[in-house]
Write an enzyme that holds these catalytic residues in place. Structure first.
Site, mmCIF file in Angstrom:
data_model
loop_
_atom_site.group_PDB
_atom_site.id
_atom_site.type_symbol
_atom_site.label_atom_id
_atom_site.label_comp_id
_atom_site.label_asym_id
_atom_site.label_seq_id
_atom_site.Cartn_x
_atom_site.Cartn_y
_atom_site.Cartn_z
ATOM 1 N N HIS B 79 0.840 -1.199 0.000
ATOM 2 C CA HIS B 79 0.000 0.000 0.000
ATOM 3 C C HIS B 79 0.878 1.253 0.000
ATOM 4 O O HIS B 79 0.673 2.170 -0.801
ATOM 5 C CB HIS B 79 -0.934 -0.006 1.213
ATOM 6 C CG HIS B 79 -1.638 1.292 1.447
ATOM 7 N ND1 HIS B 79 -2.675 1.731 0.654
ATOM 8 C CD2 HIS B 79 -1.450 2.265 2.374
ATOM 9 C CE1 HIS B 79 -3.092 2.915 1.094
ATOM 10 N NE2 HIS B 79 -2.362 3.267 2.134
ATOM 11 N N ASP B 108 6.837 22.322 -25.948
ATOM 12 C CA ASP B 108 6.814 20.954 -25.402
ATOM 13 C C ASP B 108 7.830 20.890 -24.275
ATOM 14 O O ASP B 108 8.413 21.907 -23.913
ATOM 15 C CB ASP B 108 7.155 19.924 -26.506
ATOM 16 C CG ASP B 108 6.585 18.543 -26.168
ATOM 17 O OD1 ASP B 108 6.820 18.064 -25.044
ATOM 18 O OD2 ASP B 108 5.882 17.955 -27.016
ATOM 19 N N TRP B 144 7.199 -0.093 3.924
ATOM 20 C CA TRP B 144 7.733 0.592 2.733
ATOM 21 C C TRP B 144 9.108 1.158 3.012
ATOM 22 O O TRP B 144 9.864 1.430 2.092
ATOM 23 C CB TRP B 144 6.773 1.679 2.249
ATOM 24 C CG TRP B 144 6.879 2.982 2.995
ATOM 25 C CD1 TRP B 144 6.286 3.297 4.174
ATOM 26 C CD2 TRP B 144 7.616 4.142 2.593
ATOM 27 N NE1 TRP B 144 6.614 4.580 4.537
ATOM 28 C CE2 TRP B 144 7.425 5.126 3.593
ATOM 29 C CE3 TRP B 144 8.417 4.454 1.484
ATOM 30 C CZ2 TRP B 144 8.023 6.397 3.516
ATOM 31 C CZ3 TRP B 144 9.010 5.723 1.427
ATOM 32 C CH2 TRP B 144 8.803 6.672 2.436
ATOM 33 N N SER B 170 13.281 6.689 -13.517
ATOM 34 C CA SER B 170 12.162 7.411 -14.116
ATOM 35 C C SER B 170 12.005 8.793 -13.488
ATOM 36 O O SER B 170 11.872 9.803 -14.182
ATOM 37 C CB SER B 170 10.885 6.585 -13.944
ATOM 38 O OG SER B 170 9.755 7.389 -14.113
ATOM 39 N N SER B 171 12.051 8.846 -12.152
ATOM 40 C CA SER B 171 11.869 10.129 -11.466
ATOM 41 C C SER B 171 12.988 11.102 -11.797
ATOM 42 O O SER B 171 12.756 12.294 -12.001
ATOM 43 C CB SER B 171 11.852 9.926 -9.953
ATOM 44 O OG SER B 171 10.736 9.203 -9.583
ATOM 45 N N HIS B 254 12.849 12.181 4.075
ATOM 46 C CA HIS B 254 12.176 13.433 4.422
ATOM 47 C C HIS B 254 12.012 14.360 3.239
ATOM 48 O O HIS B 254 10.912 14.843 2.993
ATOM 49 C CB HIS B 254 12.763 14.141 5.633
ATOM 50 C CG HIS B 254 11.796 15.202 6.046
ATOM 51 N ND1 HIS B 254 10.720 14.944 6.850
ATOM 52 C CD2 HIS B 254 11.644 16.475 5.629
ATOM 53 C CE1 HIS B 254 9.969 16.033 6.931
ATOM 54 N NE2 HIS B 254 10.513 16.972 6.209
ATOM 55 N N GLU B 256 11.636 13.398 0.403
ATOM 56 C CA GLU B 256 10.585 12.717 -0.350
ATOM 57 C C GLU B 256 9.197 13.198 0.082
ATOM 58 O O GLU B 256 8.311 13.382 -0.751
ATOM 59 C CB GLU B 256 10.714 11.199 -0.166
ATOM 60 C CG GLU B 256 9.534 10.373 -0.638
ATOM 61 C CD GLU B 256 9.357 10.357 -2.148
ATOM 62 O OE1 GLU B 256 10.320 10.706 -2.859
ATOM 63 O OE2 GLU B 256 8.258 10.013 -2.608
ATOM 64 N N TYR B 258 8.414 16.044 1.047
ATOM 65 C CA TYR B 258 8.194 17.360 0.443
ATOM 66 C C TYR B 258 8.044 17.266 -1.064
ATOM 67 O O TYR B 258 7.372 18.086 -1.680
ATOM 68 C CB TYR B 258 9.276 18.343 0.878
ATOM 69 C CG TYR B 258 9.008 18.740 2.301
ATOM 70 C CD1 TYR B 258 7.887 19.506 2.603
ATOM 71 C CD2 TYR B 258 9.782 18.271 3.344
ATOM 72 C CE1 TYR B 258 7.561 19.808 3.898
ATOM 73 C CE2 TYR B 258 9.461 18.571 4.655
ATOM 74 C CZ TYR B 258 8.343 19.340 4.931
ATOM 75 O OH TYR B 258 8.017 19.618 6.218
ATOM 76 N N SER B 269 -1.937 27.172 -4.770
ATOM 77 C CA SER B 269 -1.628 28.572 -5.074
ATOM 78 C C SER B 269 -2.151 28.990 -6.445
ATOM 79 O O SER B 269 -2.170 30.177 -6.760
ATOM 80 C CB SER B 269 -0.114 28.804 -5.017
ATOM 81 O OG SER B 269 0.396 28.395 -3.772
ATOM 82 N N HIS B 303 14.240 13.079 12.571
ATOM 83 C CA HIS B 303 13.016 13.147 13.370
ATOM 84 C C HIS B 303 12.161 11.894 13.175
ATOM 85 O O HIS B 303 11.192 11.692 13.897
ATOM 86 C CB HIS B 303 12.212 14.425 13.113
ATOM 87 C CG HIS B 303 11.687 14.584 11.727
ATOM 88 N ND1 HIS B 303 11.415 15.801 11.177
ATOM 89 C CD2 HIS B 303 11.372 13.694 10.768
ATOM 90 C CE1 HIS B 303 10.959 15.655 9.954
ATOM 91 N NE2 HIS B 303 10.917 14.384 9.683
ATOM 92 N N HIS B 304 12.529 11.057 12.199
ATOM 93 C CA HIS B 304 11.858 9.762 12.055
ATOM 94 C C HIS B 304 12.511 8.715 12.944
ATOM 95 O O HIS B 304 12.103 7.561 12.942
ATOM 96 C CB HIS B 304 11.918 9.298 10.605
ATOM 97 C CG HIS B 304 11.234 10.243 9.662
ATOM 98 N ND1 HIS B 304 9.920 10.103 9.303
ATOM 99 C CD2 HIS B 304 11.669 11.362 9.031
ATOM 100 C CE1 HIS B 304 9.582 11.081 8.475
ATOM 101 N NE2 HIS B 304 10.617 11.862 8.304
ATOM 102 N N THR B 329 5.919 26.955 6.413
ATOM 103 C CA THR B 329 4.651 26.299 6.111
ATOM 104 C C THR B 329 3.486 27.164 6.595
ATOM 105 O O THR B 329 2.472 27.315 5.899
ATOM 106 C CB THR B 329 4.586 24.914 6.769
ATOM 107 O OG1 THR B 329 5.823 24.234 6.517
ATOM 108 C CG2 THR B 329 3.449 24.091 6.217
ATOM 109 N N LYS B 332 2.747 29.964 4.241
ATOM 110 C CA LYS B 332 1.958 29.574 3.075
ATOM 111 C C LYS B 332 0.469 29.546 3.420
ATOM 112 O O LYS B 332 -0.367 30.075 2.683
ATOM 113 C CB LYS B 332 2.396 28.198 2.554
ATOM 114 C CG LYS B 332 3.830 28.176 2.092
ATOM 115 C CD LYS B 332 4.122 27.036 1.141
ATOM 116 C CE LYS B 332 3.621 27.330 -0.242
ATOM 117 N NZ LYS B 332 4.413 28.353 -0.928
ATOM 118 N N ARG B 451 1.243 1.046 15.153
ATOM 119 C CA ARG B 451 0.893 0.909 13.737
ATOM 120 C C ARG B 451 1.353 -0.465 13.242
ATOM 121 O O ARG B 451 2.070 -1.184 13.926
ATOM 122 C CB ARG B 451 1.534 2.023 12.911
ATOM 123 C CG ARG B 451 3.036 1.993 12.917
ATOM 124 C CD ARG B 451 3.635 3.250 12.322
ATOM 125 N NE ARG B 451 3.551 3.253 10.870
ATOM 126 C CZ ARG B 451 4.411 3.910 10.078
ATOM 127 N NH1 ARG B 451 5.386 4.621 10.601
ATOM 128 N NH2 ARG B 451 4.280 3.881 8.769
HETATM 129 CU CU LIG Z 1 10.320 13.794 7.918
#
Ligand SMILES: [Cu+2]
Ligand SMILES: [Cu+2]
Lengths: 293, 538
Positions: B79, B108, B144, B170-171, B254, B256, B258, B269, B303-304, B329, B332, B451
């Site tokens: 998932h 293009d 994951w 690809s990315s 991290h 990622e 963002y 926006s 922080h993870h 943040t 915004k 979890r």
């Molecule tokens: Cu993070």
């Protein structure tokens, strides 16, 4: 009345040693340190709620006052230095306050010095091992045991067992998946140092009533401490995904008065002299070899 | 030189190729490739969603009813991988492909053939990944995040690692293409600080992608060599360290998160000023905040990892750095609200999703701030509180922005108006059920539910059942979305105007609806007052 007692229970009127139905918030816990995360949780939640009310409130006002259907005509401005400075500075001040509180709490957590007892905790797929290392400056010989999910929970939790999780009880308390065959027994009012490690994959040793969790990592010994204020049975679970039975390796800590604990400990020592328990099966190299095989 | 190149391609300047294979498999057209990305993302969204439905069904009540615990772990792992790498990221790349050239007045993407390759790698990557579910030994089941030593126990590790390498390639190619397009192909007069915020958000995101996808590739390659080639990067028995993996992974991980939210900020926006009929408030601050967030995202990874036993100094550093992110943040969010203030608001479906985004993403931001406080995180970490947090950020955040963007630009893509009634049915169902789904998970986490567990104590039963009901209905609501999309593309009789929304500004609204196969063959003349920006000249 029921609602009132529920709310009271949820917000800290009663100290629970295990989760209870409809619980909404964290508990203040049962150790000398466990109020730190609880208070931080409540304070930061309150800060967020206040900011949320202001910001979302302004937004809802805008959504009603400036509707095109009410004849609102768009203004042209798109800049206001004063506003932008204010809403940068004010959050900084709030953050500094939160950081101050957190740093103090964290520093006290990290200080494991002056402990009066040491217990080694080792995680395995899917059980815990507890080895008593020392108590009141005296080394403890050969008191150690495995602690795994109790039989009744284990039978009930099998896929298609047809057994009712609500029927798994100790006294009045439902202990489904939160009970073990042999709990960790410790004294109250004692600074206990835990040396936490693992024999295979990463686990995490967590009893919510003590206020923290700490990973059990192979090859690393992590240190943490607790000092329990009241006797009781405290329940927790492995908190780091560790394989198929990650959900089935609970933690139970029974805190006894110092006198009761001393009695329990001497019984254990006497028993181990009669029949020494097998040595801890921790052997990193063999584990790795087994994993690769 | 350039004349010759244009001349060669003269043929397909009149329209799309007729044959299906030529048009879709060999496409070098940014709009067709954008469509491919979006359809792929939608497909993955439903596949990942079906995993989520199974998870919620198993968690409906205590006791195991449907799946074995190991398969449950495969479901949570898949998932996560499918939703992150298969749904959210390709959806943003698809939106970028479609809109960036049209927003900066380019004919293009800068590298059209590479564009084709970066899309067509993806289906292979996901076939490889999903095929593990049908192989003996099953799919990856270590989450994951693939923490060793657990992930090394999986027999399908090599498949997963190879699939991730493909996704990464690809990315990275997609990101290079977007940077090259934005930096080199803007129409004359489209200065960097006149670009729409969506284009800015993608420019910054693309740099993040190039910086961190190789780090992920490195981390999973080390897993691969640890398992198959006797290295010991993460193996304490050989002098390695399992925590090293977590540092490397979250150095990717991290930024990622963002990567999955900055383009969403860009979309909001665009939508909010359009339906407020007022320029975005604090354009420069918005761009600067994006850049700040991107920079900070590189120095907060641990922080993870507050529960792995970091040194006190590291805990404190990463806590402060993480808390800092709430400043840009917050700017915004305040700017979006202020954009609405004094506007002339209407609430078509894209605006509804944007408004829901602002509120619900902010709730996810609040729980993020709470999670940054290390002592509190000792309790929150690895519980349903975290699950609630990142689903508020990713579902009501990133996904709501993607859905809002789809409604916003769909008339431009198809030339038809979608059904506003069914769009609103979709919105109200989504926004109600997503909260029924995720809000109780905060309570579960605070009460102590870890979890990634397939079964739980009866104390957690009530909120799990509520959450599951919300989940099923949220899932079902997305079938309405599918219906709206199909209706709009193939059956809608209502033709869209060129400037679909009254308040819409920007170059994409100056071309016909549907956007012809080729736009801006001749660079447009830019009239500043037609652009979406606000205070550039202030
Ligand atoms: Cu993070
Ligand atoms: Cu475990």
């Amino acid at each position: 009345m029921a609602a009132a007692s529920l709310a009271l229970a949820s917000f800290g009127g009663v100290a629970y040693a295990a989760p209870h139905p409809w619980q909404l918030n964290m508990e203040p816990g049962a150790s000398t340190w466990s109020r730190v995360p609880y208070d931080l949780n409540n304070i930061s939640l309150a800060v967020c709620v206040v900011i949320g009310i202001l910001v979302f409130g302004a937004m809802f006002v805008a959504m009603f006052r400036f509707r095109k259907s009410r004849g609102a005509v768009a203004e042209k401005w798109s800049h206001n230095t004063m506003l932008e400075v204010v809403w940068t500075i004010v959050p900084v001040i709030i953050l500094v306050a939160l950081a101050y509180l957190s740093t103090g709490g964290l520093t006290s957590w990290a200080d494991t010095t002056g402990s009066q007892m040491t217990v080694k905790v080792t995680g395995y797929q899917w059980k815990w091992r507890y080895d008593y290392v020392s108590y009141l400056g005296q080394p403890i010989e050969k008191v150690g045991f495995m602690s795994k999910l109790d039989q009744q929970s284990d039978e009930t939790r099998q896929l298609g067992s047809g057994m009712d999780p609500y029927a798994v009880k100790v006294g009045d308390e439902n202990t489904y998946l939160l009970n073990v065959d042999k709990p960790l027994v410790v004294p109250v009012d004692t600074k206990i140092r835990f040396a936490i490690t693992s024999g295979d994959v990463i686990h995490s040793w967590w009893v919510p009533a003590f206020g923290w969790k700490l990973d059990a990592i192979p090859g690393i010994i992590n240190g943490a401490w607790t000092n329990i204020k009241t006797p009781g049975t405290y329940r927790g679970q492995c908190a780091e995904l560790c394989g198929q039975d990650h959900g089935f390796m609970p933690i139970v800590v029974v805190a006894k008065s110092k006198a009761d604990f001393a009695k329990w400990l001497s019984e254990q020592e006497a028993e181990s002299k009669k029949a020494p328990p097998p040595p801890a099966p921790f052997d990193a190299a063999a584990q790795v070899a087994a994993q690769r095989g | 030189m350039s004349y010759a190149a244009t001349h060669d391609q003269h043929d397909d300047h009149h329209g799309a190729p007729k044959s299906f294979f030529q048009r879709w498999c060999m496409s070098t057209n940014h709009k067709d490739i954008g469509t491919l990305y979006l359809i792929f993302a939608l497909t993955m969204f439903f596949i990942g969603g079906s995993f989520a439905m199974t998870i919620r069904a198993e968690l409906f009540k205590p006791g195991l009813q449907l799946v074995q615990p190991y398969f449950f772990n495969e479901l949570t792992t898949m998932h996560g991988l499918v939703m992150i790498f298969g749904a959210i990221m390709p959806a943003f790349v698809g939106l970028g492909n479609w809109m960036i050239p049209m927003m900066v007045g380019a004919p293009d993407m800068a590298l059209p053939r590479m564009n084709n390759l970066s899309f067509w790698i993806l289906p292979f990557a996901f076939v490889l990944l999903l095929s593990t579910l049908f192989l003996p030994g099953g799919g990856p089941a270590g989450g994951w995040t693939m923490y060793p030593p657990l992930s090394l126990q999986s027999g399908s590790l090599a498949y997963v690692v190879f699939a991730i390498h493909l996704m990464g390639i690809s990315s990275i190619m997609g990101a290079i293409n977007i940077i090259a397009t934005i930096l080199n192909m803007r129409a004359p007069g489209m200065d960097l600080l006149k670009m729409p915020v969506f284009v800015w958000s993608w420019l910054i995101t693309a740099f993040l992608l190039i910086a961190v996808m190789p780090v992920l590739a490195g981390a999973v390659t080390m897993l691969l060599t640890d398992k198959y080639f006797d290295t010991s990067f993460f193996n304490p028995g050989g002098g390695g360290d399992p925590v090293l993996y977590q540092h490397v992974f979250w150095f990717f991980g991290h930024p990622e998160v963002y990567i999955m939210i900055l383009p969403a900020f860009g979309i909001i926006s665009e939508i909010v000023p359009t339906f407020s009929r007022k320029p975005i408030f604090g354009y420069k601050a918005m761009v600067f905040a994006l850049a700040c967030i991107a920079f900070l995202s590189f120095i907060v990874w641990a922080h993870h990892m507050f529960a792995v036993g970091l040194p006190l100094g590291a805990d404190i550093f990463f806590m402060y750095a993480t808390m800092l992110i709430s400043i840009p943040t917050g700017v915004k969010v305040f700017n979006w609200v202020t954009t609405m203030w004094g506007g002339s608001l209407t609430f078509e479906t894209p605006m509804l999703f944007a408004v829901a985004f602002i509120i619900l993403f902010t709730i996810g931001g609040f729980s993020g701030l709470m999670l940054a406080l290390v002592p509190a995180d000792f309790q929150y970490h690895d519980t349903y509180f975290v699950v609630a947090h990142f689903h508020y950020v990713l579902v009501t955040g990133a996904l709501f922005a993607i859905i809002g963007a789809t409604y916003y630009w769909l008339p431009k893509w198809t030339g038809n108006m979608y059904s506003e009634f069914w769009g609103k049915v979709h919105f109200w169902n989504s926004v109600i059920w997503v909260n029924v789904l995720f809000f109780p998970q905060h309570f579960l986490g605070l009460a102590g539910m870890p979890r990634r567990i397939p079964d739980y104590n009866v104390a957690f039963a009530n909120f799990n059942m509520i959450s599951s009901i919300g989940g099923f209905l949220f899932g079902a609501s997305q079938l309405v979305f599918l219906g709206v999309l199909i209706h709009c593309a193939f059956f809608s009789k209502k033709k869209a105007a060129d400037r679909v929304w009254e308040g819409a500004r920007g170059l994409e609204w100056t071309v016909p609806s549907p956007a012809p196969h080729h736009t801006f063959d001749v660079p447009p003349v830019i009239h500043d007052e037609e652009l979406a920006h606000g205070d550039v000249h202030a």
